[in-house]
Enzyme design. Sequence first.
Site, mmCIF file in Angstrom:
data_model
loop_
_atom_site.group_PDB
_atom_site.id
_atom_site.type_symbol
_atom_site.label_atom_id
_atom_site.label_comp_id
_atom_site.label_asym_id
_atom_site.label_seq_id
_atom_site.Cartn_x
_atom_site.Cartn_y
_atom_site.Cartn_z
ATOM 1 N N LYS A 162 -10.052 -2.009 12.426
ATOM 2 C CA LYS A 162 -8.840 -1.616 13.162
ATOM 3 C C LYS A 162 -8.747 -2.344 14.512
ATOM 4 O O LYS A 162 -7.665 -2.781 14.909
ATOM 5 C CB LYS A 162 -8.787 -0.091 13.369
ATOM 6 C CG LYS A 162 -8.475 0.682 12.104
ATOM 7 C CD LYS A 162 -7.111 0.311 11.541
ATOM 8 C CE LYS A 162 -6.738 1.016 10.276
ATOM 9 N NZ LYS A 162 -5.575 0.424 9.597
ATOM 10 N N ILE B 160 -3.554 12.423 9.893
ATOM 11 C CA ILE B 160 -2.190 12.757 9.470
ATOM 12 C C ILE B 160 -2.257 13.877 8.426
ATOM 13 O O ILE B 160 -2.992 13.772 7.443
ATOM 14 C CB ILE B 160 -1.478 11.534 8.837
ATOM 15 C CG1 ILE B 160 -1.542 10.306 9.746
ATOM 16 C CG2 ILE B 160 -0.043 11.884 8.453
ATOM 17 C CD1 ILE B 160 -0.609 10.280 10.881
ATOM 18 N N ASP C 255 2.446 -1.601 -4.607
ATOM 19 C CA ASP C 255 1.039 -1.189 -4.585
ATOM 20 C C ASP C 255 0.380 -1.725 -5.849
ATOM 21 O O ASP C 255 1.047 -2.319 -6.697
ATOM 22 C CB ASP C 255 0.911 0.349 -4.493
ATOM 23 C CG ASP C 255 -0.378 0.756 -3.769
ATOM 24 O OD1 ASP C 255 -1.418 0.130 -4.026
ATOM 25 O OD2 ASP C 255 -0.334 1.672 -2.942
ATOM 26 N N TYR D 24 -14.458 0.731 9.357
ATOM 27 C CA TYR D 24 -13.021 1.025 9.459
ATOM 28 C C TYR D 24 -12.558 0.760 10.892
ATOM 29 O O TYR D 24 -11.563 0.061 11.126
ATOM 30 C CB TYR D 24 -12.809 2.499 9.069
ATOM 31 C CG TYR D 24 -11.399 3.019 9.215
ATOM 32 C CD1 TYR D 24 -10.367 2.553 8.409
ATOM 33 C CD2 TYR D 24 -11.112 4.045 10.126
ATOM 34 C CE1 TYR D 24 -9.086 3.075 8.515
ATOM 35 C CE2 TYR D 24 -9.832 4.573 10.232
ATOM 36 C CZ TYR D 24 -8.824 4.079 9.434
ATOM 37 O OH TYR D 24 -7.561 4.606 9.546
ATOM 38 N N GLY E 298 0.840 -1.204 0.000
ATOM 39 C CA GLY E 298 0.000 0.000 0.000
ATOM 40 C C GLY E 298 0.868 1.245 0.000
ATOM 41 O O GLY E 298 0.550 2.261 0.631
ATOM 42 N N GLY F 241 -0.014 5.387 -1.166
ATOM 43 C CA GLY F 241 -0.965 6.258 -0.473
ATOM 44 C C GLY F 241 -0.297 7.407 0.268
ATOM 45 O O GLY F 241 0.904 7.665 0.101
ATOM 46 N N GLN F 242 -1.082 8.078 1.113
ATOM 47 C CA GLN F 242 -0.600 9.294 1.790
ATOM 48 C C GLN F 242 0.662 9.017 2.615
ATOM 49 O O GLN F 242 1.658 9.730 2.511
ATOM 50 C CB GLN F 242 -1.699 9.868 2.692
ATOM 51 C CG GLN F 242 -1.338 11.217 3.311
ATOM 52 C CD GLN F 242 -2.170 11.577 4.538
ATOM 53 O OE1 GLN F 242 -2.858 10.738 5.115
ATOM 54 N NE2 GLN F 242 -2.106 12.830 4.943
HETATM 55 C C1 AKB Z 1 -9.603 8.754 8.736
HETATM 56 O O1 AKB Z 1 -10.036 9.895 8.923
HETATM 57 O O2 AKB Z 1 -10.296 7.783 8.381
HETATM 58 C C2 AKB Z 1 -8.133 8.502 8.989
HETATM 59 C C3 AKB Z 1 -7.895 8.099 10.399
HETATM 60 C C4 AKB Z 1 -7.971 9.082 11.484
HETATM 61 O O3 AKB Z 1 -7.641 6.964 10.644
HETATM 62 N N1 AKB Z 1 -7.378 9.675 8.676
#
Ligand code: AKB
Length: 320
Positions: A146, A172, A34, A142, A8, A11-12
């Site tokens: 995590k 970030i 990637d 998400y 990956g 990405g950023q």
């Molecule tokens: C998001 O906003 O989904 C990410 C994070 C804080 O994990 N930048």
Amino acid sequence: MKKILIIGAAGQIGSELIPYLRKIYGDSNVVASDLHNNLPCNVLESGPYEILDALNGKKMQEIVDRYDIDTIFNLVAVLSAKGEANPVLAWQINMGALFNALEISRETKGAVFTPSSIGAFGPTTPADHTPQDTVMRPTTIYGVSKVAAELLGDYYHLKFGVDARGLRYPGIISNVTLPGGGTTDYAVEIYYEAIQNKLYKCNLSAGTYLDMMYMPDALRAAVELMEADPKRLVHRNCFNVTAMSFDPEMIAASIRKYIPEFRMEYHIDHIKQAIANSWPNSMDDSSAREEWDWKPEYNLEAMTIDMLEKLKIKLGKQGC
Ligand code: AKB
């Protein structure tokens, strides 16, 4: 860490982690990968680059074997807001890539770095000075992925000796590659709009406090954690780390010091607002400070000065 694979990588975070790691460990010892090779030519040409769909475990294994990889930086992620638009895909990608990285490292007895996030917390988590060990009941796919990733990292360490470590990153902020599909993306976009249009339409409301960090601190944190003495680590997956907490009014005010005509309007995105409301206002990162001497270098003021300086140069240029 001697031979590193980044998955990956376009990405950023990856696009800046590649040169950062290559500078420390040597160009040929950091293999970036990637789905596409849409990175600047100087990054692509400075060391090995492989086209890799991280859900393809066989190909990942082949790359790990070919380059004799001992450490995988897993940066594959569908972020919070994008994940809500397609939860099944978000789960498959976020967990699939991690699972392949951990399974391969089980064989190699290697190390795996995986970022977790403030998104691993939820509305029932204490919002202020969120402790390292606390309630984790996120309400986004998400966040669910995590929390599962954190547990899986600890499991692979406990059962199979994989050196799995991770950080709970805040939003970030960076000036090289734009983030895509996150809730904290506004804190990057605001700098681009302030320079280009002197106006930003903010999608989170005033008073929405979130933890944030400037990219140089985020990169250094990842390396310092992976290099930390394992005997000192009480936690592994994952450490709270933060550098600052602000709301949209505060970042706008810090930009206005240097661009006085900058204006901000509010156009709330209700999906992102609900996600942001479920996340901490500010995390307590004392475990990271105690266990591997974490200390951020950039506060809001220092970050704004650097962001505006770098972006003015970048946006003044045509092409790359
Ligand atoms: C998001 O906003 O989904 C990410 C994070 C804080 O994990 N930048």
